[in-house]
Enzyme design. Structure first.
Site, PDB file in Angstrom:
ATOM      1  N   HIS A 200       1.808   6.900  -0.797  1.00  0.00           N
ATOM      2  CA  HIS A 200       0.832   6.085  -0.068  1.00  0.00           C
ATOM      3  C   HIS A 200      -0.416   5.909  -0.925  1.00  0.00           C
ATOM      4  O   HIS A 200      -0.983   6.885  -1.410  1.00  0.00           O
ATOM      5  CB  HIS A 200       0.470   6.782   1.250  1.00  0.00           C
ATOM      6  CG  HIS A 200      -0.217   5.896   2.220  1.00  0.00           C
ATOM      7  ND1 HIS A 200      -1.554   5.587   2.113  1.00  0.00           N
ATOM      8  CD2 HIS A 200       0.237   5.239   3.306  1.00  0.00           C
ATOM      9  CE1 HIS A 200      -1.892   4.782   3.116  1.00  0.00           C
ATOM     10  NE2 HIS A 200      -0.817   4.550   3.847  1.00  0.00           N
TER      11      HIS A 200
ATOM     12  N   HIS B 197       0.808  -1.222   0.000  1.00  0.00           N
ATOM     13  CA  HIS B 197       0.000   0.000   0.000  1.00  0.00           C
ATOM     14  C   HIS B 197       0.843   1.275   0.000  1.00  0.00           C
ATOM     15  O   HIS B 197       0.286   2.379  -0.029  1.00  0.00           O
ATOM     16  CB  HIS B 197      -0.948   0.016   1.199  1.00  0.00           C
ATOM     17  CG  HIS B 197      -0.262   0.369   2.478  1.00  0.00           C
ATOM     18  ND1 HIS B 197       0.638  -0.462   3.097  1.00  0.00           N
ATOM     19  CD2 HIS B 197      -0.324   1.497   3.217  1.00  0.00           C
ATOM     20  CE1 HIS B 197       1.094   0.131   4.179  1.00  0.00           C
ATOM     21  NE2 HIS B 197       0.538   1.324   4.277  1.00  0.00           N
TER      22      HIS B 197
END
Length: 154
Positions: free
Chosen positions: A80, A65
């Site tokens: 992110h 992620h």
């Protein structure tokens, strides 16, 4: 004349097609209040995620992620993918780079299955964060394409 004496500047590029928005508009206080550092956010309109800087991959999170990068002038960058996506344990993400890979603004880093994130009720906002920076340019909302030059950082 002495171009080698000039300090290299970091150029920030859009990591995806979509809409550039100020980090303050992200719907998570950890990001919107700058707790992870200043940066930008992109509301993506496609699944492909490109490098927002020229540099080196320093970290690929096991949960896929997020990716850490270091620019040529040694700025730390955290890319992110989405909000609360760590909970997906890597599902919905495909990463194409490894630690120590050199990247350019046209390097495809990852693919985020935005439809899967929506099914899981996860926000797909991309954040490009500079954890060690104090000053950061103001961001105007606008449509962007992956690899568009956004601005230079000192």
């Amino acid at each position: 004349m002495f171009s080698f004496l000039k300090k290299k500047k970091t150029i920030l590029y859009s990591p995806a097609n979509g809409q550039l928005v100020p980090l303050s508009k992200v719907e998570d206080p950890v990001f919107s209040q700058g707790m992870m550092g200043p940066g930008i956010a992109v509301l993506p309109s496609s699944d492909d995620i490109y490098s927002p800087v020229e540099g080196t991959v320093t970290n690929v999170f096991p949960t896929k992620h997020a990716i850490g990068l270091k620019t040529k002038d040694n700025k730390e960058v955290l890319l992110h993918f989405g909000i609360d996506t760590v909970e997906l344990k890597g599902e919905g993400f495909e990463v194409f780079v490894d630690v120590d890979d050199k990247v350019q603004n046209d390097t495809l880093l990852a693919r985020m299955d935005r439809a899967y994130l929506k099914e899981q009720e996860k926000d797909d906002t991309l954040m490009v964060l500079f954890p060690e920076e104090k000053e950061f340019p103001n961001v105007e909302e606008k449509d962007v394409k992956a690899s568009d030059e956004l601005f230079e950082l000192d």
